[in-house]
Design a protein around this motif. Structure first.
Motif, PDB file in Angstrom:
ATOM      1  N   GLY A  57       0.816  -1.211   0.000  1.00 28.41           N
ATOM      2  CA  GLY A  57       0.000   0.000   0.000  1.00 28.41           C
ATOM      3  C   GLY A  57       0.848   1.258   0.000  1.00 28.41           C
ATOM      4  N   ILE A  58       0.198   2.372  -0.236  1.00 31.28           N
ATOM      5  CA  ILE A  58       0.882   3.667  -0.209  1.00 31.28           C
ATOM      6  C   ILE A  58      -0.084   4.703   0.348  1.00 31.28           C
ATOM      7  CG2 ILE A  58       0.269   4.145  -2.626  1.00 31.28           C
ATOM      8  CD1 ILE A  58       2.964   5.675  -2.825  1.00 31.28           C
ATOM      9  N   MET A  59       0.388   5.536   1.257  1.00 33.22           N
ATOM     10  CA  MET A  59      -0.451   6.549   1.885  1.00 33.22           C
ATOM     11  C   MET A  59      -0.636   7.734   0.938  1.00 33.22           C
ATOM     12  SD  MET A  59       1.108   6.345   5.738  1.00 33.22           S
ATOM     13  CE  MET A  59      -0.308   7.145   6.501  1.00 33.22           C
ATOM     14  N   PHE A  60      -1.695   8.490   1.137  1.00 30.39           N
ATOM     15  CA  PHE A  60      -2.008   9.573   0.201  1.00 30.39           C
ATOM     16  C   PHE A  60      -0.872  10.584   0.126  1.00 30.39           C
ATOM     17  CE2 PHE A  60      -2.781  12.898   3.262  1.00 30.39           C
ATOM     18  CZ  PHE A  60      -2.769  14.066   2.507  1.00 30.39           C
ATOM     19  N   ASN A  61      -0.254  10.880   1.276  1.00 31.18           N
ATOM     20  CA  ASN A  61       0.818  11.869   1.281  1.00 31.18           C
ATOM     21  C   ASN A  61       2.024  11.389   0.471  1.00 31.18           C
ATOM     22  OD1 ASN A  61       0.729  10.140   3.765  1.00 31.18           O
ATOM     23  ND2 ASN A  61       2.825  10.891   3.980  1.00 31.18           N
ATOM     24  N   ASP A  62       2.287  10.082   0.514  1.00 29.21           N
ATOM     25  CA  ASP A  62       3.396   9.549  -0.271  1.00 29.21           C
ATOM     26  C   ASP A  62       3.073   9.520  -1.763  1.00 29.21           C
ATOM     27  OD1 ASP A  62       5.396   9.037   1.711  1.00 29.21           O
ATOM     28  OD2 ASP A  62       4.099   7.437   2.464  1.00 29.21           O
ATOM     29  N   VAL A  63       1.794   9.383  -2.103  1.00 28.24           N
ATOM     30  CA  VAL A  63       1.403   9.502  -3.509  1.00 28.24           C
ATOM     31  C   VAL A  63       1.780  10.889  -4.019  1.00 28.24           C
ATOM     32  CG1 VAL A  63      -0.512   9.522  -5.154  1.00 28.24           C
ATOM     33  CG2 VAL A  63      -0.472   7.827  -3.308  1.00 28.24           C
ATOM     34  N   LEU A 101       0.535  21.191  -1.855  1.00 26.61           N
ATOM     35  CA  LEU A 101      -0.457  20.205  -2.287  1.00 26.61           C
ATOM     36  C   LEU A 101      -0.994  19.405  -1.109  1.00 26.61           C
ATOM     37  CD1 LEU A 101       1.322  19.041  -5.546  1.00 26.61           C
ATOM     38  CD2 LEU A 101      -0.898  20.204  -5.422  1.00 26.61           C
ATOM     39  N   LEU A 102      -0.109  19.007  -0.202  1.00 28.77           N
ATOM     40  CA  LEU A 102      -0.565  18.262   0.968  1.00 28.77           C
ATOM     41  C   LEU A 102      -1.523  19.099   1.808  1.00 28.77           C
ATOM     42  CD1 LEU A 102       2.708  16.480   2.144  1.00 28.77           C
ATOM     43  CD2 LEU A 102       0.762  15.469   0.958  1.00 28.77           C
ATOM     44  N   THR A 103      -1.230  20.375   1.939  1.00 29.77           N
ATOM     45  CA  THR A 103      -2.105  21.269   2.714  1.00 29.77           C
ATOM     46  C   THR A 103      -3.497  21.331   2.098  1.00 29.77           C
ATOM     47  OG1 THR A 103      -0.227  22.596   3.467  1.00 29.77           O
ATOM     48  CG2 THR A 103      -2.407  23.630   3.551  1.00 29.77           C
ATOM     49  N   GLN A 104      -3.571  21.360   0.771  1.00 29.04           N
ATOM     50  CA  GLN A 104      -4.862  21.439   0.088  1.00 29.04           C
ATOM     51  C   GLN A 104      -5.650  20.142   0.163  1.00 29.04           C
ATOM     52  OE1 GLN A 104      -4.906  23.750  -3.807  1.00 29.04           O
ATOM     53  NE2 GLN A 104      -2.694  23.501  -3.542  1.00 29.04           N
ATOM     54  N   LEU A 105      -4.962  19.002   0.176  1.00 31.94           N
ATOM     55  CA  LEU A 105      -5.643  17.717   0.083  1.00 31.94           C
ATOM     56  C   LEU A 105      -5.925  17.059   1.427  1.00 31.94           C
ATOM     57  CD1 LEU A 105      -3.687  16.094  -2.914  1.00 31.94           C
ATOM     58  CD2 LEU A 105      -5.922  17.223  -2.970  1.00 31.94           C
ATOM     59  N   LYS A 106      -5.147  17.386   2.448  1.00 33.08           N
ATOM     60  CA  LYS A 106      -5.160  16.606   3.699  1.00 33.08           C
ATOM     61  C   LYS A 106      -6.538  16.489   4.320  1.00 33.08           C
ATOM     62  CE  LYS A 106      -1.696  16.974   6.494  1.00 33.08           C
ATOM     63  NZ  LYS A 106      -0.714  17.471   7.485  1.00 33.08           N
ATOM     64  N   TYR A 107      -7.322  17.562   4.309  1.00 37.70           N
ATOM     65  CA  TYR A 107      -8.598  17.541   5.024  1.00 37.70           C
ATOM     66  C   TYR A 107      -9.801  17.333   4.111  1.00 37.70           C
ATOM     67  CZ  TYR A 107      -5.924  18.776   9.096  1.00 37.70           C
ATOM     68  OH  TYR A 107      -5.016  18.738  10.130  1.00 37.70           O
ATOM     69  N   LEU A 108      -9.540  16.862   2.884  1.00 36.41           N
ATOM     70  CA  LEU A 108     -10.655  16.422   2.045  1.00 36.41           C
ATOM     71  C   LEU A 108     -11.284  15.176   2.658  1.00 36.41           C
ATOM     72  CD1 LEU A 108      -9.150  16.708  -1.570  1.00 36.41           C
ATOM     73  CD2 LEU A 108     -10.838  18.227  -0.500  1.00 36.41           C
ATOM     74  N   PRO A 109     -12.542  14.865   2.306  1.00 39.80           N
ATOM     75  CA  PRO A 109     -13.122  13.591   2.758  1.00 39.80           C
ATOM     76  C   PRO A 109     -12.186  12.436   2.428  1.00 39.80           C
ATOM     77  CG  PRO A 109     -14.798  14.950   1.735  1.00 39.80           C
ATOM     78  CD  PRO A 109     -13.493  15.667   1.527  1.00 39.80           C
ATOM     79  N   HIS A 111     -11.984   9.266   1.228  1.00 41.80           N
ATOM     80  CA  HIS A 111     -11.810   8.611  -0.066  1.00 41.80           C
ATOM     81  C   HIS A 111     -11.490   9.614  -1.169  1.00 41.80           C
ATOM     82  CE1 HIS A 111     -12.837   4.713   1.532  1.00 41.80           C
ATOM     83  NE2 HIS A 111     -13.942   5.204   2.063  1.00 41.80           N
ATOM     84  N   GLU A 112     -12.023  10.823  -1.068  1.00 39.44           N
ATOM     85  CA  GLU A 112     -11.744  11.854  -2.061  1.00 39.44           C
ATOM     86  C   GLU A 112     -10.271  12.263  -2.015  1.00 39.44           C
ATOM     87  OE1 GLU A 112     -13.109  16.459  -3.008  1.00 39.44           O
ATOM     88  OE2 GLU A 112     -14.396  15.171  -1.779  1.00 39.44           O
ATOM     89  N   ARG A 113      -9.698  12.254  -0.821  1.00 44.65           N
ATOM     90  CA  ARG A 113      -8.291  12.628  -0.647  1.00 44.65           C
ATOM     91  C   ARG A 113      -7.368  11.691  -1.441  1.00 44.65           C
ATOM     92  NH1 ARG A 113      -5.890  12.347   5.373  1.00 44.65           N
ATOM     93  NH2 ARG A 113      -6.123  10.116   4.968  1.00 44.65           N
ATOM     94  N   MET A 114      -7.550  10.394  -1.271  1.00 46.68           N
ATOM     95  CA  MET A 114      -6.718   9.430  -1.986  1.00 46.68           C
ATOM     96  C   MET A 114      -6.984   9.471  -3.484  1.00 46.68           C
ATOM     97  SD  MET A 114      -4.331   7.216  -2.045  1.00 46.68           S
ATOM     98  CE  MET A 114      -3.998   6.374  -0.479  1.00 46.68           C
ATOM     99  N   LYS A 119      -5.094  10.738  -8.950  1.00 44.09           N
ATOM    100  CA  LYS A 119      -5.308  11.454 -10.212  1.00 44.09           C
ATOM    101  C   LYS A 119      -4.095  12.321 -10.539  1.00 44.09           C
ATOM    102  CE  LYS A 119     -10.379  11.781 -10.231  1.00 44.09           C
ATOM    103  NZ  LYS A 119     -11.532  12.722 -10.092  1.00 44.09           N
ATOM    104  N   LEU A 120      -3.535  12.939  -9.500  1.00 45.56           N
ATOM    105  CA  LEU A 120      -2.343  13.754  -9.678  1.00 45.56           C
ATOM    106  C   LEU A 120      -1.187  12.908 -10.220  1.00 45.56           C
ATOM    107  CD1 LEU A 120      -0.571  16.294  -9.193  1.00 45.56           C
ATOM    108  CD2 LEU A 120      -0.312  15.520  -6.825  1.00 45.56           C
TER     109      LEU A 120
END
Length: 243
Positions: A57-63, A101-109, A111-114, A119-120
């Motif tokens: 697996g890979i965490m969203f921040n590492d993506v 980018l992490l600041t913008q994405l971190k607090y999204l819902p 499943h939407e965050r990942m 997509k990025l």
């Protein structure tokens, strides 16, 4: 965890100015890089594992980090995703882009965050690593080390404050149960994902953790633990700075 509990309840004499070393998330480098150093110096540590990322697996921040780090372009326009434009012409600028980018994405819902992070990565046409996190076999190996305790860190590492109480309980319980199934022993300690009180987890969440059989929980609120500290909201310093 048991040792710390006994110190807090004065059943054991606590050494002067003790330090507890912790690692969050369950990265493979905890075994490959950190454990040999800890073993060499006889230092115990607790590794808090988010079980949903075991085995490739890979965490969203590492993506996000790997997408920007591996990007071969000197600049990118992510306006189509509502994420802005970035100069990537050197490592410092890449780091700045990652943090933005992490600041913008971190607090999204959750499943939407990942989904947004992936997509990025797809847009930038980069191959993501599959060996950043521990495998089940590596986790078992780490757990056999006499100086290592394994703690829970939820299953999917969501920001608990963004979930309702039922979803919070499921995330925490799944992570604990998965670890106990693998290790065949109780998991007694817990770390809140991100860990800032009032922002990343809420005031009622420590009670949920306690009711699941944990003996203590740690935050990322900076500070030192005292005899008066809440065992389910222990502070920690994060040594990210160079000083």
């Amino acid at each position: 965890a048991d040792l710390l509990i006994r110190c807090f309840h004065r059943e054991l004499a606590c050494p002067p100015k003790p330090i507890g070393i912790t690692f969050d998330d369950g990265y493979a480098d905890n075994l490959l890089n950190a454990q040999p150093v800890l073993k060499r110096y006889g230092i115990p540590a607790t590794v808090f594992v988010a079980t949903g990322f075991l085995d490739g697996g890979i965490m969203f921040n590492d993506v996000v980090i790997e997408a920007i780090r591996r990007c071969g372009h000197s600049s990118v326009d992510l306006s189509a995703f509502g994420l802005g434009q970035y100069d990537l012409s050197d490592d410092v600028l890449k780091r700045d882009a990652i943090m933005a980018l992490l600041t913008q994405l971190k607090y999204l819902p959750f499943h939407e965050r990942m989904a947004s992070a992936k997509k990025l990565a797809q847009y930038l046409a980069v191959d993501l690593p599959t060996d950043l996190m521990l495998s089940t076999d590596q986790l078992k190996m780490l757990a056999t080390c006499p100086n290592i305790e394994i703690g829970a860190h939820t299953d999917g590492h969501p920001i608990l404050a963004t979930l309702d109480d039922a979803a919070v309980a499921v995330e925490i319980a799944q992570g604990k149960r998965h670890l106990e199934d693998i290790l065949k022993r109780p998991v007694l300690s817990f770390a809140y994902p991100n860990g800032r009180p009032g922002k990343d987890y809420l005031a009622n969440h420590p009670e949920i953790v306690a009711n699941m059989g944990f003996k203590l929980a740690v935050t990322t609120s900076p500070g030192v633990a005292k005899k008066s500290s809440d065992l389910f909201q222990l502070p920690r310093f994060t040594p990210w700075g160079r000083g």
